[in-house]
Design a protein around this motif. Structure first.
Motif, PDB file in Angstrom:
ATOM      1  N   TYR A   1      59.144   1.976  29.107  1.00  0.00           N
ATOM      2  CA  TYR A   1      57.894   1.249  29.354  1.00  0.00           C
ATOM      3  C   TYR A   1      56.876   1.412  28.215  1.00  0.00           C
ATOM      4  O   TYR A   1      55.782   0.862  28.294  1.00  0.00           O
ATOM      5  CB  TYR A   1      57.278   1.717  30.675  1.00  0.00           C
ATOM      6  CG  TYR A   1      58.205   1.483  31.854  1.00  0.00           C
ATOM      7  CD1 TYR A   1      58.307   0.243  32.438  1.00  0.00           C
ATOM      8  CD2 TYR A   1      59.011   2.523  32.346  1.00  0.00           C
ATOM      9  CE1 TYR A   1      59.178   0.015  33.501  1.00  0.00           C
ATOM     10  CE2 TYR A   1      59.882   2.317  33.399  1.00  0.00           C
ATOM     11  CZ  TYR A   1      59.960   1.069  33.970  1.00  0.00           C
ATOM     12  OH  TYR A   1      60.827   0.850  35.022  1.00  0.00           O
TER      13      TYR A   1
ATOM     14  N   GLN B   1      54.750   6.750  34.767  1.00  0.00           N
ATOM     15  CA  GLN B   1      55.190   5.744  33.798  1.00  0.00           C
ATOM     16  C   GLN B   1      54.000   5.133  33.062  1.00  0.00           C
ATOM     17  O   GLN B   1      54.054   4.914  31.846  1.00  0.00           O
ATOM     18  CB  GLN B   1      55.995   4.657  34.513  1.00  0.00           C
ATOM     19  CG  GLN B   1      57.346   5.129  35.016  1.00  0.00           C
ATOM     20  CD  GLN B   1      58.035   4.101  35.885  1.00  0.00           C
ATOM     21  OE1 GLN B   1      57.513   2.998  36.093  1.00  0.00           O
ATOM     22  NE2 GLN B   1      59.208   4.444  36.392  1.00  0.00           N
ATOM     23  N   TYR B   2      52.924   4.876  33.777  1.00  0.00           N
ATOM     24  CA  TYR B   2      51.737   4.285  33.169  1.00  0.00           C
ATOM     25  C   TYR B   2      51.119   5.233  32.141  1.00  0.00           C
ATOM     26  O   TYR B   2      50.753   4.823  31.033  1.00  0.00           O
ATOM     27  CB  TYR B   2      50.710   3.938  34.238  1.00  0.00           C
ATOM     28  CG  TYR B   2      49.421   3.369  33.692  1.00  0.00           C
ATOM     29  CD1 TYR B   2      49.347   2.022  33.312  1.00  0.00           C
ATOM     30  CD2 TYR B   2      48.295   4.165  33.531  1.00  0.00           C
ATOM     31  CE1 TYR B   2      48.187   1.497  32.791  1.00  0.00           C
ATOM     32  CE2 TYR B   2      47.115   3.646  33.007  1.00  0.00           C
ATOM     33  CZ  TYR B   2      47.067   2.316  32.644  1.00  0.00           C
ATOM     34  OH  TYR B   2      45.919   1.794  32.122  1.00  0.00           O
TER      35      TYR B   2
ATOM     36  N   SER C   1      60.653   7.110  31.821  1.00  0.00           N
ATOM     37  CA  SER C   1      59.417   6.391  31.494  1.00  0.00           C
ATOM     38  C   SER C   1      59.437   5.802  30.079  1.00  0.00           C
ATOM     39  O   SER C   1      58.594   4.954  29.756  1.00  0.00           O
ATOM     40  CB  SER C   1      58.211   7.337  31.625  1.00  0.00           C
ATOM     41  OG  SER C   1      58.109   7.851  32.941  1.00  0.00           O
TER      42      SER C   1
ATOM     43  N   SER D   1      53.487   5.684  29.113  1.00  0.00           N
ATOM     44  CA  SER D   1      53.681   4.451  28.348  1.00  0.00           C
ATOM     45  C   SER D   1      52.626   4.273  27.263  1.00  0.00           C
ATOM     46  O   SER D   1      52.779   3.443  26.371  1.00  0.00           O
ATOM     47  CB  SER D   1      53.666   3.240  29.285  1.00  0.00           C
ATOM     48  OG  SER D   1      52.368   3.018  29.815  1.00  0.00           O
TER      49      SER D   1
END
Length: 419
Positions: A38, A10-11, A35, A14
């Motif tokens: 985000y 997700q990071y 994801s 994003s």
């Protein structure tokens, strides 16, 4: 990617912002699709919908994409859109949006004057904006805006403006620290009173006869192009100042003492001599001075600069480190009596670099004497750059003058160079 924890995936995802990449990501797998909420930034390039053949309109596609995101903070749209489409987007993401950049493309649209609400009117839904950039704006009537309390950066590039509309916009942005208006036409008079403004760049094109006034006590950087009458109050923090008028004349400048000024640039075809001399007087503490004004004269007649005393000029600018000087001012420093006050105790203490543009072989002897004086009295001089630009003479004097400059360069080759 399959071996990474969901939080890491997700990071990573994003940080995508291109709309095409986001759309592809949405089709890869459920894990990647999960994801999408985000993402914080979304960018639609100019050609985003060039080959679009689907049923949904581009406005609807953008709406569907942003609806997947929980807290969109940055939105950049260069692809075409309608006022209705923009209104639908901002109704959904307006409260979370911090940065908005739009290519409006409505300069040539006659209907844009009559759209209710217009694209500009729709922006009020993004009341928490901190930065707003608009390209190709038609602003002939005042937009229906309240106050953008958090907006600190406003940039408008390529606009057709009317004075009341611009005044309304500035009043709606009371907390700006940065203002940029580039390639704007239609402005006759502009007054800026913003208590927190630190940087301002204005570029008005047309006849070059705008009037400009400013009262911004925190202003540090100011660039103005296209104004004939300029008045600035409370400029004690002003460090960088550039004034130019490529189409008209500069008749009047009105500043207070510019004690903090480090860089001054004045450019244009014609300035009244009072405006030039006052500007030089107020900028006595300047460290870098750029002068490229072709002529002086109060009215239609173009006149050369009057004689400028070499010693007085440098005594009045003791902190000057770099001097970039075009033909007219150099000629003024090279008059017969310009060096008459030089004595053995005279020195130019801080000057390190001089860039001189020479366009005429007239008064060659005095010009060479001035060059030699710069070298002699500039105790910390590290470079003299002589630019020979379009020497306007078919007479042998031009060749003789150029030979003298080459000889001067050869004798002082560690410091002098010719371009």
């Amino acid at each position: 990617m399959d071996s990474l924890p969901d939080a890491i995936v997700q990071y990573i995802l994003s940080h995508m912002n291109n709309a095409r990449d986001v759309a592809i990501c949405n089709c890869v797998s459920k894990r990647w699709k999960d994801s999408i909420p985000y993402i914080r930034s979304l960018y639609f390039p100019r050609n985003s919908f060039d080959n679009h053949l689907g049923r949904d309109s581009p406005d609807d596609i953008v709406l569907k994409m942003i609806s997947l995101i929980e807290k969109l903070e940055n939105l950049v749209v260069y692809s075409p859109f309608s006022a209705a489409g923009l209104a639908s987007w901002l109704m959904l993401i307006g409260p979370t949006l911090r940065y908005l950049e739009l290519r409006m493309d409505n300069l040539a649209e006659q209907q844009a004057c009559h759209e209710i609400p217009s694209k500009l009117d729709c922006l009020i839904a993004a009341e928490n904006l901190e930065s707003l950039k608009l390209w190709g704006v038609l602003m002939t009537r005042s937009p229906n805006w309240d106050v953008f309390q958090k907006l600190s950066n406003l940039e408008i590039v390529g606009a057709r403006l009317e004075d009341p509309a611009l005044s309304t916009v500035l009043q709606a942005c009371p907390n700006l620290t940065n203002l940029l208006l580039l390639g704007c036409e239609g402005v006759r008079s502009v007054s800026i009173e913003l208590p927190y403004l630190e940087q301002c760049k204005l570029d008005f094109y047309g006849l070059g006869n705008c009037s400009f006034s400013m009262e911004c006590p925190k202003i540090k950087v100011l660039e103005v192009q296209g104004c004939s009458w300029i008045r600035v109050r409370e400029a004690k923090y002003l460090r960088n100042l550039s004034i130019a008028n490529n189409a008209g004349r500069v008749y009047m400048v009105d500043f207070e003492k510019l004690g903090a000024l480090e860089f001054l640039s004045i450019r244009g075809v014609q300035w009244c001599w009072d405006a030039i001399s006052n500007m030089l007087q107020w900028a006595s503490e300047v460290k870098h001075l750029f002068m490229k004004v072709e002529f002086t004269g109060d009215f239609e007649t173009l006149q050369p600069f009057p004689e400028v005393d070499f010693v007085d000029f440098f005594n009045n600018h003791p902190k000057l480190q770099k001097f970039d000087i075009h033909g007219a001012m150099f000629a003024a420093l090279c008059q017969k009596n310009s060096l008459k006050n030089v004595d053995s105790g005279f020195a130019i203490p801080c000057l390190e670099e001089v860039v001189i543009t020479v366009r005429s072989p007239l008064n060659a002897e005095q010009k060479m004497s001035t060059l030699e004086s710069l070298l002699k009295y500039g105790k910390n001089l590290k470079a003299i750059v002589i630019k020979i630009l379009q020497m306007k003479s078919s007479h042998s004097s031009a060749d003789d003058f150029f030979d003298e400059i080459c000889r001067f360069r050869y004798m002082n080759r560690k410091i002098v160079r010719i371009e």
